[in-house]
Design an enzyme around this catalytic site. Structure first.
Site, PDB file in Angstrom:
ATOM      1  N   SER A 229       0.762  -1.107   0.113  1.00  0.00           N
ATOM      2  CA  SER A 229       0.028  -0.055  -0.104  1.00  0.00           C
ATOM      3  C   SER A 229       0.769   1.359   0.069  1.00  0.00           C
ATOM      4  O   SER A 229       1.990   1.222   0.583  1.00  0.00           O
ATOM      5  CB  SER A 229      -0.915   0.100   1.134  1.00  0.00           C
ATOM      6  OG  SER A 229      -1.456   1.343   1.373  1.00  0.00           O
ATOM      7  N   TYR A 242      -2.029   0.268  10.297  1.00  0.00           N
ATOM      8  CA  TYR A 242      -1.902  -0.385   8.791  1.00  0.00           C
ATOM      9  C   TYR A 242      -0.610   0.169   8.157  1.00  0.00           C
ATOM     10  O   TYR A 242       0.050  -0.751   7.463  1.00  0.00           O
ATOM     11  CB  TYR A 242      -2.834   0.166   8.101  1.00  0.00           C
ATOM     12  CG  TYR A 242      -3.158  -0.549   6.684  1.00  0.00           C
ATOM     13  CD1 TYR A 242      -3.440  -1.656   6.428  1.00  0.00           C
ATOM     14  CD2 TYR A 242      -3.108   0.433   5.630  1.00  0.00           C
ATOM     15  CE1 TYR A 242      -3.854  -2.028   5.266  1.00  0.00           C
ATOM     16  CE2 TYR A 242      -3.074  -0.124   4.262  1.00  0.00           C
ATOM     17  CZ  TYR A 242      -3.386  -1.457   4.188  1.00  0.00           C
ATOM     18  OH  TYR A 242      -3.618  -1.928   2.826  1.00  0.00           O
TER      19      TYR A 242
END
Length: 397
Positions: A229, A242
């Protein structure tokens, strides 16, 4: 040099470039996930500099070289034949930030099955609706394997199954697609357990599975494609747990890429933009998570930030996800390219606006990047303890 001749020369260059790109687009021969807006803007800027500072022959030659580089970048990669190669796709059915029932994993498994791959797909619940839909829509070559990446026993069972069924041929590809996240909040507000949960799925689970499959991948000279990501590269507000796990995952895969090069194993990382994948766009899910977070915060911490601070973060995130992209084909095509391209890219960036985002991150001051990310994603309001009205109340009290 006459201005008319100069305009004609550069105009002819742009006409040739536009014609070539249009022809490739008509033939569907543009490479996957290759945004051209930023390269075209840079080419236009380079042309302006060439016209202002260089004589026509030299300036035109430099602009033409840049145009050729752009065409090379946009060209599709030569793909290897599928020829019954075996691939394991992980992370299909969890409450993922990416890779849920309607996420990258399911779309990728279906696409690879259609291409003729022998697909092993890990799922959390083999009897769930997503798994049943895959069984209906895919060929008998597809094998569903139950696996929870936080349970070493599940991972070992999958490793034994894959080894038993690919021992003679090796495993051509591993698609690491796990992407768990269920908290949107400042790092200070995020419970330590959320950091551990993200690391367990996004990093340690993927690490254990990848290490266990390396002998099969080495014997096949295969591929590892990992969905990470941009949050692992850039400090997105309220994604600390995250983002930290994805940063660790990206660095790990980059290390594998370097270390496995002598074995002929190629490693790629896919960094998608914002896409609609399962619970990521379900307001009810995020409202419930917000309520649980507020209930878990120590009173003094909640007093310092204010419940309305958490509410505003949640509201902005839900609003942001309303404009997430539904078409996952750019991500699926990037994963496929990483598996089959003769010379796959080290990193793929499928998604809108990522070129500009990384340009700002790499070349502009940090405060510009921070302002951009807040404007693009979440711009938290001032914590309660720092607001003027709070200081006035404290003085009155």
């Amino acid at each position: 040099m006459e201005p008319g001749l100069e305009r004609w020369a550069y105009g002819a260059l742009w006409a040739a470039l536009a014609g070539s790109l249009a022809l490739r687009a008509a033939r569907r021969a543009l490479g996957p996930g290759r945004g051209l807006l930023l390269p075209l803007a840079l080419l236009a800027g380079l042309q302006s500099l060439c016209r202002a500072c260089l004589p026509l022959p030299l300036g035109l030659a430099l602009a033409a070289a840049a145009a050729c580089l752009l065409l090379w970048r946009a060209a599709p990669r030569r793909l290897l034949p599928v020829a019954g190669r075996a691939v394991l796709v992980t992370g299909l059915f969890l409450a993922f930030f990416s890779g849920c029932d309607s996420g990258f994993g399911q779309a990728t498994a279906r696409h690879l099955d259609t291409m003729g791959f022998r697909v092993f797909a890990s799922v959390l619940d083999p009897q769930g609706p997503g798994a049943q839909e895959l069984r209906r829509s895919c060929s008998p070559r597809l094998t569903l394997l139950q696996m929870d990446l936080t349970k070493p026993g599940d991972i070992q069972r999958v490793l034994q199954h894959i080894q038993a069924h690919t021992n003679s041929t090796g495993l051509w590809g591993l698609v690491n697609n796990a992407g768990f996240n269920d908290t949107i909040a400042d790092a200070e507000l995020s419970p330590l357990g959320k950091f551990r949960a993200c690391m367990e799925v996004n990093f340690f689970g993927s690490l254990e599975l990848t290490k266990g499959l390396l002998p099969l991948l080495r014997s096949a000279g295969g591929r590892i494609v990992t969905v990470s990501s941009p949050a692992g590269d850039l400090p997105f507000p309220c994604l600390a747990a995250y983002g930290a796990s994805k940063a660790a995952l990206s660095l790990l895969m980059d290390t594998f890429r370097s270390e496995l090069q002598p074995w002929g194993v190629k490693v790629s990382i896919v960094l998608p933009g914002y896409y609609k994948t399962g619970t990521t766009c379900d307001p009810a899910f995020w409202n419930l998570q917000k309520q649980r977070l507020v209930a878990s915060l120590p009173p003094e911490l909640l007093q310092a930030y204010g419940e309305d601070y958490v509410e505003e973060i949640n509201r902005q995130f839900i609003q942001f996800m309303k404009v997430a992209v539904e078409d996952l084909s750019a991500v699926v095509n990037s994963i496929t390219d990483g598996l089959l391209a003769a010379s796959p890219a080290v990193r793929y960036y499928p998604g809108q606006g990522l070129g500009l985002m990384y340009f700002i991150h790499r070349y502009l001051p940090y405060f510009v990047r921070d302002l951009f990310l807040k404007g693009f994603f979440i711009n938290p309001k001032l914590p309660r303890a720092l607001r003027r009205e709070h200081h006035k109340e404290a003085k009155v009290g």
